[in-house]
Design a protein around this motif. Structure first.
Motif, short mmCIF file in Angstrom:
data_model
loop_
_atom_site.label_atom_id
_atom_site.label_comp_id
_atom_site.label_asym_id
_atom_site.label_seq_id
_atom_site.Cartn_x
_atom_site.Cartn_y
_atom_site.Cartn_z
N ARG A 120 0.83 -1.21 0.00
CA ARG A 120 0.00 0.00 0.00
C ARG A 120 0.86 1.26 0.00
NH1 ARG A 120 -3.73 -1.46 5.05
NH2 ARG A 120 -1.63 -1.97 5.80
N GLU A 132 1.73 1.83 -3.57
CA GLU A 132 0.54 2.34 -4.26
C GLU A 132 0.27 3.79 -3.89
OE1 GLU A 132 -2.62 -0.26 -3.24
OE2 GLU A 132 -1.76 -2.01 -4.25
N ALA A 133 0.49 4.14 -2.64
CA ALA A 133 0.29 5.53 -2.21
C ALA A 133 1.27 6.46 -2.92
CB ALA A 133 0.45 5.64 -0.70
N ASP A 183 -0.09 7.01 -6.27
CA ASP A 183 -1.24 7.93 -6.23
C ASP A 183 -0.80 9.38 -6.10
OD1 ASP A 183 -2.89 5.74 -6.45
OD2 ASP A 183 -3.24 5.57 -4.27
N LEU A 184 0.39 9.59 -5.53
CA LEU A 184 0.93 10.94 -5.38
C LEU A 184 1.79 11.33 -6.59
CD1 LEU A 184 1.87 10.84 -1.59
CD2 LEU A 184 -0.08 12.01 -2.65
N TYR A 185 1.61 10.59 -7.69
CA TYR A 185 2.25 10.90 -8.97
C TYR A 185 3.78 10.75 -8.91
CZ TYR A 185 -2.36 12.90 -9.77
OH TYR A 185 -3.71 13.07 -9.85
#
Length: 300
Positions: A198, A201-202, A205-207
């Protein structure tokens, strides 16, 4: 008497809290390992240190005399300084190559292995099922002048030192990397396998780009495995002598070859013991500095 008074009279002084008794069980559990280290490490180390201070003029026939001859250390280092440098250099290069090869392998097994993780791990440790000596002799056959590796490189017109691979520095480094690569992969796998997906993945998600995810998330979290793997690879590689003996020549001899010759062939015990203790001290200093600079508390 009021109910409040009866309640106060019925309750006596608070019972004293008993402190938990000190348990000797942890110390008893440490006792077998402690005795083992004392008998098979501390006592031989003390004897080796005493041997390094014997009179260098003695011999096996006439015996050695304890003269506290500390000059043995200066003489040994001065005479065999190139071998010390070669051992440290070979070990550092072996560690670097093992890290570059082992990190992607450990990451692939830990993250992408799936149900094949155990099979892949068995493949990594499978060489340990064979003797260290036999594995090195197999590399001697593989890298021989008439072997398929040299034939393939000649067919590809790849220049080789002296037209061969065996009895060269690359052959010694290749043998060291092959023999000690599992010591790098296993700690890296143990560290990478604990990563929380995770977090990666985070970062996505923060590019964060893949390179940023690796340098800012994956690599810092796997540093305990990196430090442990580099230590487990560097320390035995620095003291190895089998690979240089079988895959190289006297131009590739490491300090381990000198110590082995002094102990078993020449019989110069004081010089051999002094070289052994100097190598041990040098490795301890390098390891201490490296661990302090790495800044991880989960390794030692």
């Amino acid at each position: 008497m009021s109910a409040l008074g009866q309640l106060g009279a019925g309750t006596g002084p608070a019972p004293e809290l008993h402190k938990p008794r000190k348990s000797w069980l942890p110390y008893l559990l440490l006792l077998p390992g402690g005795l083992w280290l004392i008998v098979f490490f501390a006592v031989p180390a003390v004897q080796l240190f005493a041997t390094s201070l014997y009179d260098p003029g003695g011999s096996l026939e006439n015996g050695y005399v304890m003269t506290w001859h500390f000059a043995n250390y200066a003489d040994a280092v001065q005479e065999y300084l190139p071998h010390f440098g070669r051992s440290i250099g070979y070990a550092a290069l072996t560690t670097a190559i093992s890290l570059l090869v082992g990190y992607p392998l450990a990451y692939a097994i830990a993250v992408k292995g799936g149900r094949w993780k155990n099979v892949l791990l068995i493949c990594v440790i499978a060489p340990f099922f064979t003797s260290f000596l036999i594995r090195t002799l197999a590399w001697k056959v593989i890298l021989s002048d008439g072997g398929w590796v040299v034939s393939t490189l000649n067919w590809l017109h790849v220049p080789l030192p002296d037209g061969r691979l065996l009895a060269t520095t690359p052959a010694v480094i290749a043998g060291l990397v092959y023999n000690f690569l599992p010591f790098m992969v296993l700690p890296l796998y143990a560290s990478l396998e604990k990563l929380d997906p995770r977090l990666i993945e985070a970062a996505g998600d923060l590019y964060a780009r893949p390179a940023a995810r690796f340098t800012r998330v994956i690599l810092p979290l796997s540093m305990p495995g990196v430090v442990a793997g580099t230590l487990l690879t560097f320390i035995p590689a620095a003291g190895d002598y089998i690979n240089a003996q079988l895959l190289g020549t006297n131009r590739q001899y490491m300090i381990g070859n000198v110590i082995q010759s002094k102990f078993l062939r020449v019989g110069d015990y004081p010089a051999a013991a002094a070289l052994s203790f100097t190598l041990m001290a040098a490795i301890l200093v390098l390891v201490f500095v490296y661990v302090r600079r790495a800044g991880t508390d989960e390794v030692l």
